[in-house]
Design a protein around this motif. Structure first.
Motif, PDB file in Angstrom:
ATOM      1  N   HIS A 161      -2.602  24.901  11.210  1.00  0.00           N
ATOM      2  CA  HIS A 161      -2.948  25.115  12.669  1.00  0.00           C
ATOM      3  C   HIS A 161      -4.357  25.204  12.857  1.00  0.00           C
ATOM      4  O   HIS A 161      -5.326  25.672  12.019  1.00  0.00           O
ATOM      5  CB  HIS A 161      -2.261  26.491  12.846  1.00  0.00           C
ATOM      6  N   ALA A 162      -4.773  24.825  14.332  1.00  0.00           N
ATOM      7  CA  ALA A 162      -6.142  24.550  14.467  1.00  0.00           C
ATOM      8  C   ALA A 162      -6.905  26.052  14.362  1.00  0.00           C
ATOM      9  O   ALA A 162      -8.198  25.873  14.227  1.00  0.00           O
ATOM     10  CB  ALA A 162      -6.241  23.927  15.869  1.00  0.00           C
ATOM     11  N   LYS A 163      -6.305  26.965  14.439  1.00  0.00           N
ATOM     12  CA  LYS A 163      -7.091  28.256  14.347  1.00  0.00           C
ATOM     13  C   LYS A 163      -7.465  28.770  12.981  1.00  0.00           C
ATOM     14  O   LYS A 163      -8.121  29.700  12.640  1.00  0.00           O
ATOM     15  CB  LYS A 163      -5.947  29.399  15.243  1.00  0.00           C
ATOM     16  N   ASP A 164      -6.803  27.931  11.990  1.00  0.00           N
ATOM     17  CA  ASP A 164      -6.738  28.431  10.595  1.00  0.00           C
ATOM     18  C   ASP A 164      -7.963  27.450   9.818  1.00  0.00           C
ATOM     19  O   ASP A 164      -8.670  26.781  10.575  1.00  0.00           O
ATOM     20  CB  ASP A 164      -5.210  28.315  10.040  1.00  0.00           C
ATOM     21  N   GLY A 165      -8.103  27.784   8.427  1.00  0.00           N
ATOM     22  CA  GLY A 165      -8.978  26.889   7.813  1.00  0.00           C
ATOM     23  C   GLY A 165      -8.529  26.522   6.531  1.00  0.00           C
ATOM     24  O   GLY A 165      -7.328  26.918   6.037  1.00  0.00           O
ATOM     25  N   LEU A 166      -9.332  25.784   5.877  1.00  0.00           N
ATOM     26  CA  LEU A 166      -8.952  25.343   4.534  1.00  0.00           C
ATOM     27  C   LEU A 166     -10.197  25.692   3.469  1.00  0.00           C
ATOM     28  O   LEU A 166     -11.289  25.278   3.738  1.00  0.00           O
ATOM     29  CB  LEU A 166      -8.717  23.923   4.437  1.00  0.00           C
ATOM     30  N   PRO A 167     -10.232  26.487   2.438  1.00  0.00           N
ATOM     31  CA  PRO A 167     -11.219  26.728   1.540  1.00  0.00           C
ATOM     32  C   PRO A 167     -11.612  25.574   1.034  1.00  0.00           C
ATOM     33  O   PRO A 167     -11.072  24.401   0.984  1.00  0.00           O
ATOM     34  CB  PRO A 167     -10.370  27.721   0.519  1.00  0.00           C
ATOM     35  N   ALA A 168     -12.825  25.507   0.574  1.00  0.00           N
ATOM     36  CA  ALA A 168     -13.597  24.088   0.051  1.00  0.00           C
ATOM     37  C   ALA A 168     -13.029  23.849  -1.108  1.00  0.00           C
ATOM     38  O   ALA A 168     -12.302  24.504  -1.903  1.00  0.00           O
ATOM     39  CB  ALA A 168     -14.986  24.601  -0.299  1.00  0.00           C
ATOM     40  N   GLY A 169     -12.820  22.469  -1.125  1.00  0.00           N
ATOM     41  CA  GLY A 169     -12.035  21.768  -2.224  1.00  0.00           C
ATOM     42  C   GLY A 169     -10.421  21.877  -2.118  1.00  0.00           C
ATOM     43  O   GLY A 169      -9.654  21.485  -2.960  1.00  0.00           O
ATOM     44  N   ALA A 170      -9.777  22.713  -1.153  1.00  0.00           N
ATOM     45  CA  ALA A 170      -8.477  22.724  -0.954  1.00  0.00           C
ATOM     46  C   ALA A 170      -7.809  21.385  -1.009  1.00  0.00           C
ATOM     47  O   ALA A 170      -6.847  21.529  -1.618  1.00  0.00           O
ATOM     48  CB  ALA A 170      -8.050  23.831   0.068  1.00  0.00           C
ATOM     49  N   PRO A 171      -8.100  20.351  -0.069  1.00  0.00           N
ATOM     50  CA  PRO A 171      -7.317  19.197   0.217  1.00  0.00           C
ATOM     51  C   PRO A 171      -7.262  18.404  -1.188  1.00  0.00           C
ATOM     52  O   PRO A 171      -6.327  17.869  -1.412  1.00  0.00           O
ATOM     53  CB  PRO A 171      -8.056  18.570   1.190  1.00  0.00           C
ATOM     54  N   ARG A 172      -8.310  18.346  -1.845  1.00  0.00           N
ATOM     55  CA  ARG A 172      -8.577  17.577  -3.366  1.00  0.00           C
ATOM     56  C   ARG A 172      -7.347  18.432  -4.246  1.00  0.00           C
ATOM     57  O   ARG A 172      -6.588  17.764  -4.805  1.00  0.00           O
ATOM     58  CB  ARG A 172      -9.597  17.591  -3.720  1.00  0.00           C
ATOM     59  N   LEU A 173      -7.453  19.689  -4.345  1.00  0.00           N
ATOM     60  CA  LEU A 173      -6.638  20.513  -5.196  1.00  0.00           C
ATOM     61  C   LEU A 173      -5.152  20.047  -4.846  1.00  0.00           C
ATOM     62  O   LEU A 173      -4.468  20.045  -5.846  1.00  0.00           O
ATOM     63  CB  LEU A 173      -6.793  21.817  -4.967  1.00  0.00           C
ATOM     64  N   VAL A 174      -5.062  20.356  -3.532  1.00  0.00           N
ATOM     65  CA  VAL A 174      -3.448  20.083  -3.327  1.00  0.00           C
ATOM     66  C   VAL A 174      -2.873  18.610  -3.462  1.00  0.00           C
ATOM     67  O   VAL A 174      -1.905  18.326  -4.066  1.00  0.00           O
ATOM     68  CB  VAL A 174      -3.361  20.481  -1.799  1.00  0.00           C
ATOM     69  N   ALA A 175      -3.823  17.632  -3.222  1.00  0.00           N
ATOM     70  CA  ALA A 175      -3.541  16.162  -3.269  1.00  0.00           C
ATOM     71  C   ALA A 175      -3.216  15.934  -4.711  1.00  0.00           C
ATOM     72  O   ALA A 175      -2.263  15.305  -5.055  1.00  0.00           O
ATOM     73  CB  ALA A 175      -4.461  15.313  -2.813  1.00  0.00           C
ATOM     74  N   GLU A 176      -4.148  16.608  -5.760  1.00  0.00           N
ATOM     75  CA  GLU A 176      -3.940  16.186  -7.033  1.00  0.00           C
ATOM     76  C   GLU A 176      -2.679  16.860  -7.608  1.00  0.00           C
ATOM     77  O   GLU A 176      -1.884  16.226  -8.358  1.00  0.00           O
ATOM     78  CB  GLU A 176      -5.090  16.708  -7.942  1.00  0.00           C
ATOM     79  N   ASP A 179       0.782  -1.132   0.058  1.00  0.00           N
ATOM     80  CA  ASP A 179       0.111   0.021   0.012  1.00  0.00           C
ATOM     81  C   ASP A 179       0.739   1.171   0.153  1.00  0.00           C
ATOM     82  O   ASP A 179       1.875   1.261   0.961  1.00  0.00           O
ATOM     83  CB  ASP A 179      -0.899   0.042   1.330  1.00  0.00           C
ATOM     84  N   PRO A 180       0.865   2.209  -1.056  1.00  0.00           N
ATOM     85  CA  PRO A 180       1.610   3.235  -0.945  1.00  0.00           C
ATOM     86  C   PRO A 180       1.296   4.384  -0.020  1.00  0.00           C
ATOM     87  O   PRO A 180       1.839   5.465  -0.007  1.00  0.00           O
ATOM     88  CB  PRO A 180       1.482   3.940  -2.263  1.00  0.00           C
ATOM     89  N   GLY A 181       0.219   4.169   0.510  1.00  0.00           N
ATOM     90  CA  GLY A 181      -0.357   5.084   1.436  1.00  0.00           C
ATOM     91  C   GLY A 181      -0.909   6.425   0.511  1.00  0.00           C
ATOM     92  O   GLY A 181      -0.955   6.482  -0.477  1.00  0.00           O
ATOM     93  N   PRO A 182      -1.662   7.226   1.334  1.00  0.00           N
ATOM     94  CA  PRO A 182      -2.250   8.331   0.718  1.00  0.00           C
ATOM     95  C   PRO A 182      -1.374   9.331   0.313  1.00  0.00           C
ATOM     96  O   PRO A 182      -0.003   9.253   0.801  1.00  0.00           O
ATOM     97  CB  PRO A 182      -3.013   9.023   2.004  1.00  0.00           C
ATOM     98  N   VAL A 183      -1.694  10.132  -0.636  1.00  0.00           N
ATOM     99  CA  VAL A 183      -0.697  11.249  -1.426  1.00  0.00           C
ATOM    100  C   VAL A 183      -0.510  12.324  -0.233  1.00  0.00           C
ATOM    101  O   VAL A 183       0.766  12.791  -0.048  1.00  0.00           O
ATOM    102  CB  VAL A 183      -1.558  11.779  -2.582  1.00  0.00           C
ATOM    103  N   LEU A 184      -1.571  12.598   0.430  1.00  0.00           N
ATOM    104  CA  LEU A 184      -1.581  13.768   1.379  1.00  0.00           C
ATOM    105  C   LEU A 184      -1.878  13.433   2.723  1.00  0.00           C
ATOM    106  O   LEU A 184      -3.025  12.782   2.836  1.00  0.00           O
ATOM    107  CB  LEU A 184      -2.434  14.859   0.714  1.00  0.00           C
ATOM    108  N   SER A 185      -0.981  13.993   3.811  1.00  0.00           N
ATOM    109  CA  SER A 185      -1.559  13.960   4.986  1.00  0.00           C
ATOM    110  C   SER A 185      -1.765  15.269   5.647  1.00  0.00           C
ATOM    111  O   SER A 185      -0.888  16.179   5.575  1.00  0.00           O
ATOM    112  CB  SER A 185      -0.723  13.184   6.068  1.00  0.00           C
ATOM    113  N   VAL A 186      -2.947  15.438   5.804  1.00  0.00           N
ATOM    114  CA  VAL A 186      -3.269  16.882   6.601  1.00  0.00           C
ATOM    115  C   VAL A 186      -3.240  16.795   7.990  1.00  0.00           C
ATOM    116  O   VAL A 186      -4.012  16.187   8.650  1.00  0.00           O
ATOM    117  CB  VAL A 186      -4.766  17.461   6.029  1.00  0.00           C
ATOM    118  N   VAL A 187      -2.119  17.656   8.555  1.00  0.00           N
ATOM    119  CA  VAL A 187      -2.154  17.584  10.127  1.00  0.00           C
ATOM    120  C   VAL A 187      -2.428  18.714  10.646  1.00  0.00           C
ATOM    121  O   VAL A 187      -1.915  19.648  10.690  1.00  0.00           O
ATOM    122  CB  VAL A 187      -0.302  17.177  10.175  1.00  0.00           C
ATOM    123  N   VAL A 188      -3.535  18.488  11.331  1.00  0.00           N
ATOM    124  CA  VAL A 188      -4.305  19.736  11.806  1.00  0.00           C
ATOM    125  C   VAL A 188      -3.499  19.672  13.343  1.00  0.00           C
ATOM    126  O   VAL A 188      -3.687  18.564  14.105  1.00  0.00           O
ATOM    127  CB  VAL A 188      -5.834  19.701  12.016  1.00  0.00           C
TER     128      VAL A 188
END
Length: 741
Positions: free
Chosen positions: A96-111, A10-19
């Motif tokens: 950081h827990a105080k910040d945010g991610l715009p809608a669709g950002a994780p998918r865009l970054v992973a791609e 298993d290559p694992g996920p492309v992206l790990s979002v660490v909050v």
């Protein structure tokens, strides 16, 4: 034999979002909700949750997340490291827990990350930023990222990238790159880590689309910056410039960034003179020591500023600032004019009183916009007379309510000379709302905000997205008032947390309980019996207290129940005590004409409300905060929520009352009548719901809240020496009416 195939690892996920981090002002809630709403197969989410609130929030909103609980006080670097150690992704995005991610950002970054060659160590993102006033404001980084876009760029070929905002959340790091340099990244100085990621990367790539939200907290809500932290800014750049040896292009850009940043902080930070002088000296030394060989100062005023810095000409720089301020002040005065002095209490008498010393024996109290002796301030004043009789209380009361004060109450009426005198000279100012905007916060005076309820509905800044609730509110002025608070009294951790987000400032939360609720544990059978007699409730009769709340979308108050029909259905032995919200004082009562049998009693003008609660066998309310106070009595509560969806949509709420009500919920009058006419109002299910509600919202109320506040604020006792909060199971509420017949 059949042919067997080896399973590829298993290559694992492309992206790990660490909050990572604490749930500062409850911003983590929105972040994890947005991540939970859009799960992605190529992305995993790890929450390195600092403190119980962050852990509870992550576990409640994202069961698919991997939650790593960390103790309170864990620094950002340690939290990032804990999350990265559990990450399986090929790329790491630290949020950081105080910040945010715009809608669709994780998918865009992973791609984007999935298509990058192995030579790229860092993916740079554009971002938006938000403040308490506005959301999703564009950054200045977008054009620079667009011009530098490419599959793999060397920083030495694009040194301008060092001018990007130093946010670690806009740098997505290859996991192997992070591991190779994790010792250098092990710092709570996020800008250092963000710059270091660029300087250490072999190659970088750019994503010129907003994929991160930098939420800028109010500086007034953060701990004061220490002199050591100011000086560390210079040390940061000294260390970073040490990484640019033999890299002249990167060194020149970073040097320019350092000088600009140091001058900006020096001018805007408002440092004490000694701190400012030392900061300027250190910045001057760094500017000389790290200056590039072929460096040329810019022309004009900026060049003059830099010359003064390099010469360590502190006095000259201050003189330049003073001249510029004088010119701006003249322009501003010409453009804007002056506000009326009366609106700010800035008359001659008030200014004169402010020039006199604070009176350490004087305390000013007010409640509900100067209505009289009531609520938490009244309970504190009563305990103050017992424990600190040397402090003299003066109440601010409107002229119309002054005649209703208890005999002997020292008071002042707004607008009078003595009113201005006591406000200016009091060592303590206690209120359950805010004092007027023009009241000056003196450095040696203590302001105590007691509040007047546990929040179900949105309050403070959280009202901004709700036009009906925000109508007529000046939020900037509100925050100026909040910044005067030294202490904020709280009845439970839910309230403490919601005040952090609704009123972000630097006050100290007194998690001592609401003083007004002490009576629910100190009153005995005699007090309960006496109140019922005053209200005319015959022995053996059931008293139902109906106390609905105010609705922002209604101009006046009309009972949402047919009270006459309800009284008829419940029979001769039930008395309805009906209390309208205090916002409707002075209006013609819609209860007129409903008192034919004495089974409907209008108690809207009856004070204190705590006595009504002591008299009642059961509370019927909708969304009023009275439910949180009444729960201390461990008596039945019924919720009548016929317009819950409308109320939730127009006012906003902090939690779903329908899922966590303190007792049975009725959505219609028929349902309410059925509950009250049977045993449903006090059966086992009702008791279980009430017990869960009490555990959550009666956390600090135990009968000694006023004592803790007086000892902490007025007597200056240390928190550790105060009477501890008694566990819920060891508290004994006032006896129920059926127990005192």
């Amino acid at each position: 034999m059949p042919e067997t195939r080896e399973t590829a690892p298993d290559p694992g996920p492309v992206l790990s979002v660490v909050v990572h981090g604490p749930n500062v002002q409850d911003h983590l809630t929105g972040l994890v909700e947005s991540l939970a709403a859009r799960p992605l197969p190529e992305t995993e989410v790890i929450v390195a949750a600092v403190g119980d609130w962050a852990r509870e929030t992550a576990e409640r909103h994202g069961p698919a997340f991997r939650v790593i609980p960390l103790p309170d006080g864990t620094g950002d670097a340690a939290a990032r490291a804990a999350g990265a150690a559990r990450a399986r992704g090929r790329w790491l995005h630290f949020v950081h827990a105080k910040d945010g991610l715009p809608a669709g950002a994780p998918r865009l970054v992973a791609e984007r990350a999935a298509e990058l060659p192995g030579t790229v160590d860092v993916l740079l993102l554009d971002h938006v930023h938000s403040t308490w006033r506005a959301s999703a404001l564009p950054s200045r980084d977008g054009p620079l990222l667009a011009r530098a876009s490419g599959a793999g760029l060397a920083l030495d070929d694009q040194p301008r990238l060092l001018r990007l905002a130093p946010l670690l959340g806009t740098r997505v790091l290859r996991a192997g790159f992070w591991r190779r340099h994790r010792e250098l990244f092990a710092t709570d100085d996020e800008p250092f880590a963000a710059y270091a990621a660029l300087l250490l990367a072999g190659r970088v790539a750019c994503l010129p689309h907003p994929a991160y939200e930098d939420r800028r907290l109010r500086p007034e809500s953060l701990p004061p910056v220490t002199p050591e932290q100011r000086h560390a800014l210079v040390d940061r750049y000294e260390r970073l410039l040490g990484l640019t040896r033999d890299r002249p292009a990167a060194h020149a850009v970073l040097y320019d960034v350092m000088v600009r940043d140091c001058l900006r902080v020096f001018v805007r930070a408002g440092m004490p003179p000694a701190t400012a002088r030392e900061f300027f000296r250190r910045a001057s030394l760094a500017a000389l020591r790290r200056r590039p060989e072929d460096y040329r100062r810019p022309a004009g005023l900026e060049g003059i500023r830099r010359a003064l810095l390099e010469e360590d000409a502190y006095t000259g720089y201050r003189a330049l600032q003073a001249a510029n301020r004088a010119r701006r002040a003249v322009r501003t005065a010409v453009r804007s004019g002056r506000r009326q002095a009366g609106a700010r209490l800035r008359d001659v008498e008030y200014r004169r009183a402010l020039g006199r010393p604070v009176d350490p024996r004087l305390a000013v109290f007010s409640a509900y916009w100067d209505r009289g002796v009531a609520c938490n301030p009244a309970a504190i004043a009563a305990k103050l007379a017992e424990l600190a009789p040397h402090i003299h209380p003066v109440w601010v009361v409107s002229a119309g309510n002054a005649a209703l004060l208890p005999p002997g109450t020292d008071h002042v009426v707004p607008g009078t000379g003595r009113y201005r005198e006591v406000l200016a000279r009091a060592a303590y100012l206690v209120n359950n709302v805010n004092f007027p905007n023009g009241v000056v916060k003196r450095p040696d005076a203590v302001h105590v905000q007691t509040h007047h309820g546990t929040p179900l509905k949105r309050m403070g800044l959280d009202q901004m997205p709700y036009p009906a609730a925000a109508r007529g509110l000046d939020f900037r002025a509100l925050l100026e008032r909040v910044d005067k608070w030294d202490y904020s009294v709280s009845a439970n951790s839910h309230t403490t947390r919601m005040w952090q987000r609704a009123y972000p400032s630097r006050y100290v939360s007194l998690d001592h309980g609401y003083p007004r609720n002490d009576v629910y544990y100190t009153a005995g059978a005699g007090e309960v019996r006496a109140v019922r007699e005053r209200l005319g409730i015959p022995p053996g009769h059931r008293a139902v207290l109906y106390a609905p709340t105010h609705r922002d979308y209604e101009a006046g108050w009309t009972p949402r129940l047919d009270l006459a029909a309800l009284a008829d259905r419940l029979g001769e032995e039930t008395i309805l005590l009906v209390r309208a919200h205090y916002f409707y004082d002075g209006a013609v009562s819609p209860l007129t004409g409903l008192r034919r049998t004495g089974r409907i009693v209008d108690v809207s003008a009856y004070d204190p409300v705590e006595e009504l609660c002591l008299a009642a066998d059961v509370l019927v309310t909708d969304y009023s905060s009275i439910m949180f106070d009444y729960a201390n009595l461990d008596r039945p509560i019924v919720i009548h929520a016929d317009d819950w969806e409308t109320y939730r949509t127009t006012r906003g709420v902090y939690f779903d009352l329908m899922a966590g009500a303190p007792g049975p919920v009725a959505r219609t009058q028929e349902e309410l009548t059925e509950i009250l006419a049977t045993e449903a109002w006090r059966d086992g299910a009702a008791a279980a719901a009430r017990a869960a509600f009490r555990r959550r919202f009666c956390e600090y109320d135990d009968g000694r809240a006023a004592e803790r506040v007086v000892r902490r604020v007025f007597l200056g006792q240390d928190e550790a020496t105060l009477p501890p909060v008694l566990p819920l199971e060891r508290r004994t509420p006032a006896p129920r009416p059926e127990e005192v017949v």
